[in-house]
Design a protein around this motif. Sequence first.
Motif, PDB file in Angstrom:
ATOM      1  N   LEU A  40       0.851  -1.181   0.000  1.00 11.62           N
ATOM      2  CA  LEU A  40       0.000   0.000   0.000  1.00 11.62           C
ATOM      3  C   LEU A  40       0.892   1.238   0.000  1.00 11.62           C
ATOM      4  CD1 LEU A  40      -2.812   1.342   0.280  1.00 11.62           C
ATOM      5  CD2 LEU A  40      -2.535   1.156   2.763  1.00 11.62           C
ATOM      6  N   ALA A  41       0.896   1.965  -1.103  1.00 10.24           N
ATOM      7  CA  ALA A  41       1.807   3.102  -1.248  1.00 10.24           C
ATOM      8  C   ALA A  41       1.394   4.266  -0.355  1.00 10.24           C
ATOM      9  CB  ALA A  41       1.847   3.552  -2.710  1.00 10.24           C
ATOM     10  N   GLU A  42       2.393   5.014   0.107  1.00 14.82           N
ATOM     11  CA  GLU A  42       2.201   6.246   0.870  1.00 14.82           C
ATOM     12  C   GLU A  42       2.721   7.401   0.015  1.00 14.82           C
ATOM     13  OE1 GLU A  42       4.621   5.433   4.195  1.00 14.82           O
ATOM     14  OE2 GLU A  42       3.329   3.841   4.991  1.00 14.82           O
ATOM     15  N   LEU A  43       1.994   8.516   0.008  1.00 15.19           N
ATOM     16  CA  LEU A  43       2.352   9.648  -0.847  1.00 15.19           C
ATOM     17  C   LEU A  43       2.485  10.925  -0.020  1.00 15.19           C
ATOM     18  CD1 LEU A  43      -0.121   8.845  -3.772  1.00 15.19           C
ATOM     19  CD2 LEU A  43       2.327   8.322  -3.655  1.00 15.19           C
ATOM     20  N   PRO A  44       3.588  11.076   0.706  1.00 19.83           N
ATOM     21  CA  PRO A  44       3.732  12.238   1.602  1.00 19.83           C
ATOM     22  C   PRO A  44       3.805  13.580   0.894  1.00 19.83           C
ATOM     23  CG  PRO A  44       5.756  10.924   1.529  1.00 19.83           C
ATOM     24  CD  PRO A  44       4.701  10.134   0.833  1.00 19.83           C
ATOM     25  N   ALA A  45       4.071  13.599  -0.416  1.00 23.80           N
ATOM     26  CA  ALA A  45       4.138  14.881  -1.127  1.00 23.80           C
ATOM     27  C   ALA A  45       2.800  15.610  -1.131  1.00 23.80           C
ATOM     28  CB  ALA A  45       4.618  14.663  -2.568  1.00 23.80           C
ATOM     29  N   ARG A  46       1.704  14.900  -0.821  1.00 27.29           N
ATOM     30  CA  ARG A  46       0.399  15.566  -0.780  1.00 27.29           C
ATOM     31  C   ARG A  46       0.305  16.546   0.378  1.00 27.29           C
ATOM     32  NH1 ARG A  46      -3.284  10.183  -1.524  1.00 27.29           N
ATOM     33  NH2 ARG A  46      -2.016   9.625   0.275  1.00 27.29           N
ATOM     34  N   GLY A  58      -3.778   9.340  12.149  1.00 31.14           N
ATOM     35  CA  GLY A  58      -5.172   9.256  11.720  1.00 31.14           C
ATOM     36  C   GLY A  58      -5.802   7.904  11.966  1.00 31.14           C
ATOM     37  N   MET A  59      -4.981   6.875  12.186  1.00 33.25           N
ATOM     38  CA  MET A  59      -5.492   5.531  12.466  1.00 33.25           C
ATOM     39  C   MET A  59      -5.791   5.315  13.946  1.00 33.25           C
ATOM     40  SD  MET A  59      -2.905   3.086  10.299  1.00 33.25           S
ATOM     41  CE  MET A  59      -2.458   3.413   8.603  1.00 33.25           C
ATOM     42  N   LEU A  60      -5.290   6.188  14.817  1.00 35.93           N
ATOM     43  CA  LEU A  60      -5.437   5.974  16.257  1.00 35.93           C
ATOM     44  C   LEU A  60      -6.908   5.947  16.663  1.00 35.93           C
ATOM     45  CD1 LEU A  60      -2.608   8.338  17.567  1.00 35.93           C
ATOM     46  CD2 LEU A  60      -2.506   5.843  17.295  1.00 35.93           C
ATOM     47  N   ARG A  84      -8.332  14.897   7.080  1.00 33.70           N
ATOM     48  CA  ARG A  84      -7.557  14.875   5.847  1.00 33.70           C
ATOM     49  C   ARG A  84      -6.708  13.601   5.773  1.00 33.70           C
ATOM     50  NH1 ARG A  84      -4.656  20.294   5.069  1.00 33.70           N
ATOM     51  NH2 ARG A  84      -3.718  19.631   7.034  1.00 33.70           N
ATOM     52  N   ALA A  85      -6.084  13.216   6.887  1.00 30.95           N
ATOM     53  CA  ALA A  85      -5.275  11.998   6.901  1.00 30.95           C
ATOM     54  C   ALA A  85      -6.131  10.777   6.561  1.00 30.95           C
ATOM     55  CB  ALA A  85      -4.623  11.822   8.271  1.00 30.95           C
ATOM     56  N   ARG A  86      -7.308  10.710   7.130  1.00 28.53           N
ATOM     57  CA  ARG A  86      -8.191   9.564   6.876  1.00 28.53           C
ATOM     58  C   ARG A  86      -8.705   9.572   5.450  1.00 28.53           C
ATOM     59  NH1 ARG A  86     -11.486   9.687  12.690  1.00 28.53           N
ATOM     60  NH2 ARG A  86      -9.745   8.841  13.941  1.00 28.53           N
ATOM     61  N   SER A  87      -8.959  10.758   4.909  1.00 27.24           N
ATOM     62  CA  SER A  87      -9.437  10.857   3.536  1.00 27.24           C
ATOM     63  C   SER A  87      -8.372  10.367   2.557  1.00 27.24           C
ATOM     64  CB  SER A  87      -9.812  12.306   3.222  1.00 27.24           C
ATOM     65  OG  SER A  87     -10.147  12.452   1.858  1.00 27.24           O
ATOM     66  N   TRP A  88      -7.132  10.776   2.760  1.00 26.09           N
ATOM     67  CA  TRP A  88      -6.063  10.346   1.857  1.00 26.09           C
ATOM     68  C   TRP A  88      -5.810   8.844   1.973  1.00 26.09           C
ATOM     69  CZ3 TRP A  88      -2.927  15.308   3.013  1.00 26.09           C
ATOM     70  CH2 TRP A  88      -3.165  16.239   1.979  1.00 26.09           C
ATOM     71  N   LEU A  89      -5.882   8.315   3.187  1.00 21.17           N
ATOM     72  CA  LEU A  89      -5.742   6.870   3.340  1.00 21.17           C
ATOM     73  C   LEU A  89      -6.865   6.152   2.589  1.00 21.17           C
ATOM     74  CD1 LEU A  89      -4.464   4.343   4.534  1.00 21.17           C
ATOM     75  CD2 LEU A  89      -5.757   4.755   6.650  1.00 21.17           C
ATOM     76  N   LEU A  93      -6.479   3.368  -0.372  1.00 23.74           N
ATOM     77  CA  LEU A  93      -7.118   2.059  -0.294  1.00 23.74           C
ATOM     78  C   LEU A  93      -8.005   1.809  -1.511  1.00 23.74           C
ATOM     79  CD1 LEU A  93      -8.070   2.045   3.489  1.00 23.74           C
ATOM     80  CD2 LEU A  93      -6.411   0.543   2.394  1.00 23.74           C
ATOM     81  N   ASP A  94      -8.735   2.838  -1.948  1.00 22.64           N
ATOM     82  CA  ASP A  94      -9.571   2.697  -3.143  1.00 22.64           C
ATOM     83  C   ASP A  94      -8.714   2.320  -4.353  1.00 22.64           C
ATOM     84  OD1 ASP A  94     -11.831   3.379  -1.713  1.00 22.64           O
ATOM     85  OD2 ASP A  94     -11.850   5.478  -2.397  1.00 22.64           O
TER      86      ASP A  94
END
Length: 335
Positions: A40-46, A58-60, A84-89, A93-94
């Motif tokens: 599952l890729a992470e995109l911190p540049a966002r 955001g997962m806590l 915002r963190a949950r939305s990007w995750l 996932l989508d």
Amino acid sequence: MSEDSQFRFGAATGVGSMPGGDAREAAKTVTGSFEDFPFLAELPARGPGADMVGRTAGMLVDLYAHLEPSGWRFGDRPGRDTRRARSWLGEDLDALEEFTQGYEGPLKVQAVGPWTLAAALELRNGEAALSDPGACRDLAGSLTEGLRLHLDEMRRRVPGARLVLQLDEPSLTAVLRGQVKTASGYRTHRAVDRQVVEATLRDVVHVHTDGPVVVHSCAPDVPFALLRRTGAAAVSFDFSLLTERDDEAIGEAVEGGTRLFAGVVPGTDGPLSDPAGSVMGVRTLWRRLGLRPELLAEAVTLTPTCGLAGASPDYARRALAQCVRAARSLADNPE
């Protein structure tokens, strides 16, 4: 938990982060590069909330964090940064679900481990949660529950996958050595007792009851023996940072069944050697330890040295492909 003897890792995978901000493009690249071990890729540049700390915050469960100029800080309720963190995750996932239809095999997901999270998240007074043993316990408990829910969501979206959980712990050695700086920057927080560190990690590792856990650190002096005792099935590290001081711990890990996720391909733009050159150091280590060459494919997964967030998109694609080619070279010619 220890690696199930029936579990088969892929020969190569990524660490976690990728460049850019397009979730579909990242998922397409990852699944296309690693047909037998995507992640599952992470995109911190966002921006904030897509970074590794914000994403995991955001997962806590029942703990919330918001962004201050100094970093992520606990708050009383979920705010814009949490949403915002949950939305990007959710976007990630989508995208992954779209490109893994019908996939059956190992699939890796990443989250920040409890000690790096405790070193990064601030209490309301601005000091790291690491300064308060009670806060560390609450944080580990919240993280454990959040990871349980996250893994459940992954199973729902990619039901054929065999999940691998990676805990990112780049600050672990600093926590053990008392090298995490206080808010003032003039002092450091006291070293956390190794038994406390180990017990907390063990509790979080055991949240994944039906698959293996990898602990990743791209810092020097990875505590291999401690991580093995937590029940982690694999340790992920930057191979270029190893010294001969690590030989004994690595030899014991391999002989004890711990898998090595060896970071052999540079994580930032630069020239790439031929695939055999990328794994020359791994073969040299194997000979130095007196381990059987045929054990290499069973014991080693190849990765970049760390995440690829700082790389160009073109280099990131080439680096992932290099990991696959290098793994093939290692399997074809273990000597």
